[in-house]
Design a protein around this motif. Sequence first.
Motif, mmCIF file in Angstrom:
data_model
loop_
_atom_site.group_PDB
_atom_site.id
_atom_site.type_symbol
_atom_site.label_atom_id
_atom_site.label_comp_id
_atom_site.label_asym_id
_atom_site.label_seq_id
_atom_site.Cartn_x
_atom_site.Cartn_y
_atom_site.Cartn_z
ATOM 1 N N VAL A 169 0.854 -1.198 0.000
ATOM 2 C CA VAL A 169 0.000 0.000 0.000
ATOM 3 C C VAL A 169 0.889 1.247 0.000
ATOM 4 C CG1 VAL A 169 -1.779 1.266 1.288
ATOM 5 C CG2 VAL A 169 -1.788 -1.249 1.279
ATOM 6 N N PRO A 170 0.637 2.238 -0.879
ATOM 7 C CA PRO A 170 1.452 3.468 -0.898
ATOM 8 C C PRO A 170 1.507 4.111 0.490
ATOM 9 C CG PRO A 170 -0.061 3.446 -2.755
ATOM 10 C CD PRO A 170 -0.431 2.281 -1.894
ATOM 11 N N TYR A 171 2.638 4.725 0.816
ATOM 12 C CA TYR A 171 2.852 5.194 2.188
ATOM 13 C C TYR A 171 1.819 6.226 2.632
ATOM 14 C CZ TYR A 171 5.101 6.494 6.523
ATOM 15 O OH TYR A 171 5.333 6.741 7.855
ATOM 16 N N GLU A 172 1.460 7.163 1.768
ATOM 17 C CA GLU A 172 0.463 8.172 2.133
ATOM 18 C C GLU A 172 -0.873 7.522 2.487
ATOM 19 O OE1 GLU A 172 0.807 11.428 2.761
ATOM 20 O OE2 GLU A 172 2.941 10.975 2.528
ATOM 21 N N LYS A 173 -1.216 6.449 1.770
ATOM 22 C CA LYS A 173 -2.460 5.725 2.052
ATOM 23 C C LYS A 173 -2.355 4.983 3.380
ATOM 24 C CE LYS A 173 -6.593 4.225 0.947
ATOM 25 N NZ LYS A 173 -7.735 5.152 0.932
ATOM 26 N N GLN A 174 -1.166 4.430 3.682
ATOM 27 C CA GLN A 174 -0.945 3.774 4.981
ATOM 28 C C GLN A 174 -1.239 4.746 6.124
ATOM 29 O OE1 GLN A 174 2.827 1.825 5.597
ATOM 30 N NE2 GLN A 174 2.980 1.171 3.458
ATOM 31 N N LEU A 175 -0.726 5.976 6.001
ATOM 32 C CA LEU A 175 -0.917 6.985 7.043
ATOM 33 C C LEU A 175 -2.402 7.316 7.217
ATOM 34 C CD1 LEU A 175 2.019 9.457 6.261
ATOM 35 C CD2 LEU A 175 1.938 7.724 8.061
ATOM 36 N N GLU A 176 -3.081 7.418 6.101
ATOM 37 C CA GLU A 176 -4.526 7.711 6.117
ATOM 38 C C GLU A 176 -5.284 6.595 6.844
ATOM 39 O OE1 GLU A 176 -7.810 7.587 2.638
ATOM 40 O OE2 GLU A 176 -6.015 8.761 2.152
ATOM 41 N N ILE A 177 -4.929 5.345 6.558
ATOM 42 C CA ILE A 177 -5.581 4.185 7.185
ATOM 43 C C ILE A 177 -5.336 4.188 8.696
ATOM 44 C CG2 ILE A 177 -5.481 1.649 7.396
ATOM 45 C CD1 ILE A 177 -4.879 1.632 4.318
ATOM 46 N N LYS A 178 -4.072 4.388 9.106
ATOM 47 C CA LYS A 178 -3.726 4.352 10.534
ATOM 48 C C LYS A 178 -4.419 5.485 11.302
ATOM 49 C CE LYS A 178 0.738 2.058 9.969
ATOM 50 N NZ LYS A 178 2.175 2.061 10.292
ATOM 51 N N GLU A 179 -4.451 6.664 10.701
ATOM 52 C CA GLU A 179 -5.094 7.812 11.349
ATOM 53 C C GLU A 179 -6.561 7.510 11.634
ATOM 54 O OE1 GLU A 179 -6.345 12.165 9.796
ATOM 55 O OE2 GLU A 179 -4.193 11.757 9.684
ATOM 56 N N LYS A 180 -7.237 6.942 10.653
ATOM 57 C CA LYS A 180 -8.666 6.619 10.828
ATOM 58 C C LYS A 180 -8.855 5.517 11.873
ATOM 59 C CE LYS A 180 -12.917 5.521 8.353
ATOM 60 N NZ LYS A 180 -13.420 4.710 9.469
ATOM 61 N N GLN A 181 -7.967 4.514 11.875
ATOM 62 C CA GLN A 181 -8.080 3.418 12.844
ATOM 63 C C GLN A 181 -7.958 3.927 14.274
ATOM 64 O OE1 GLN A 181 -4.968 0.804 11.476
ATOM 65 N NE2 GLN A 181 -6.336 -0.371 10.152
ATOM 66 N N VAL A 182 -7.012 4.832 14.499
ATOM 67 C CA VAL A 182 -6.825 5.380 15.849
ATOM 68 C C VAL A 182 -8.040 6.203 16.256
ATOM 69 C CG1 VAL A 182 -5.441 6.954 17.271
ATOM 70 C CG2 VAL A 182 -4.299 5.326 15.755
ATOM 71 N N MET A 183 -8.531 7.032 15.349
ATOM 72 C CA MET A 183 -9.700 7.854 15.677
ATOM 73 C C MET A 183 -10.928 6.991 15.965
ATOM 74 S SD MET A 183 -8.709 10.784 16.041
ATOM 75 C CE MET A 183 -10.345 11.304 16.524
ATOM 76 N N ASP A 184 -11.086 5.891 15.237
ATOM 77 C CA ASP A 184 -12.202 4.968 15.492
ATOM 78 C C ASP A 184 -12.131 4.409 16.914
ATOM 79 O OD1 ASP A 184 -13.288 5.307 13.002
ATOM 80 O OD2 ASP A 184 -12.512 3.437 12.151
ATOM 81 N N LEU A 185 -10.907 4.090 17.378
ATOM 82 C CA LEU A 185 -10.738 3.564 18.739
ATOM 83 C C LEU A 185 -11.141 4.609 19.783
ATOM 84 C CD1 LEU A 185 -7.310 1.714 18.315
ATOM 85 C CD2 LEU A 185 -9.534 0.640 18.708
ATOM 86 N N PHE A 186 -10.797 5.883 19.536
ATOM 87 C CA PHE A 186 -11.181 6.955 20.455
ATOM 88 C C PHE A 186 -12.703 7.105 20.500
ATOM 89 C CE2 PHE A 186 -6.784 8.043 20.567
ATOM 90 C CZ PHE A 186 -6.608 8.899 21.644
#
Length: 452
Positions: free
Chosen positions: A85-102
């Motif tokens: 997965v392109p790195y910018e997309k990886q960052l987008e995925i991780k950011e959303k995953q963390v926010m979902d946990l919050f």
Amino acid sequence: MKKKDIIEFEVDKMEFGGTSVTLIGNREVHMKGGISGQRVKAAVKRTRSGKADVKIIELLENSPIETEETCKHFNECGGCTILSVPYEKQLEIKEKQVMDLFLKQDLFGFQFLGIQGSPEDKLYRNKMEYTFGDEMKDGPLTLGLHKKGKHIDILTVDGCVLVDQDFTTVLTSSVEFFNEKQLPYYKGMNHKGYLRNLVVRKGVNTKELMVNIVTSSQVDFDMNEYKEMLLKLETEAEIVSILHTVNDGLADAVQCDELRVLHGRDYIQEEILGLKFKISPFSFFQTNTKGAEELYTMTREFIGDHADKVVFDLYSGTGTIGQVMAGAASKVYGIEIIEEAVVAANENAKLNGLTNCEFVAGDVTKTVKKLKHKPDLIIVDPPRPGVHKDAIRDISGFGSKEIVYISCNPKTLVLDLVEFRNYGYEVEKVKCMDMFPNTPHVETVVKLKKVR
């Protein structure tokens, strides 16, 4: 859907930690691995009301978001699960995953500062722990990482993109050397054999290299020949430490019964933000040096100026964070349960001429009660399981106006933040730092303020 069924489906949502959830009918299907948009074949492991756990058998079709070039070990090695997965997309995925946990824990109303990418998304690791074994039963000796989903099969990862050429040179030279010597690798099933692990550590900024060969005591082999072979290698960094660790423990983990120094010293040095740190073979140090500099800079910005205040650095390890913060505090106390790490932390403070840092060995829950000073600010950087509830109670009991929580596991972080909220602390701001590109992991920094 029942146990042992073989099913095919398109992966839906990626969750933090490298798992995925897909809704099939009215059932949530949970799977280790999986990238949104992949089509997979999987075996059902178990079912329960509205849920099923499955194990991937075969990747039938790549996801449309998998457009990045991978290494030759991808899909075999269990390491970089999202390298495609392109790195910018990886960052987008991780950011959303963390926010979902919050949001799942009703944590909102804070300033979210997004995610900061690693300065390098390849060749960033400063430590690798390799295992001896074979790729197939009775095959030639291998040295590397476990195959995906396998407890025994070992893949020699000579094309790994997470480490630089020095690691690959030491890895390939070592496996060739020990193949020629025909020494048996250690088998965890019967606890027989000799070769166990190879641990390589590098000072990225200091260009120092440590090689630690880990064996049992079951064979009497002279490691001097191995040492001489290593010293002839052409590496970018200077090999300043060659160690032989004897480990007769039954667990599949690197532990030390005896440490033998074959060459140089029993540590390497690294520099972070102008400070020097001794790194011993078993001490914790962030595996992404350039990323660590960004993480600590971010933490320092969260803390601001506390020049006349007392700071507690809890779960302080070898004292990197506490010492980086020392310039903005009148006094820093670090607490860490591992005594070796505390010794190293105090040595590092002396090395850096920091007279306002003191590191204490002990369990956080018990030790915080014994300290003479009350903190104006507390920094918490716990291991993956997070902070024990009793420790949260005691930490909150100090009444510090601010707490900065650095977490490598946002799943336990959000649960701890709920506990802190019960003691009157609210989340003020949050920022993620990607210390582990191409993997499902991320660091998160949170600033809490006392509101009641």
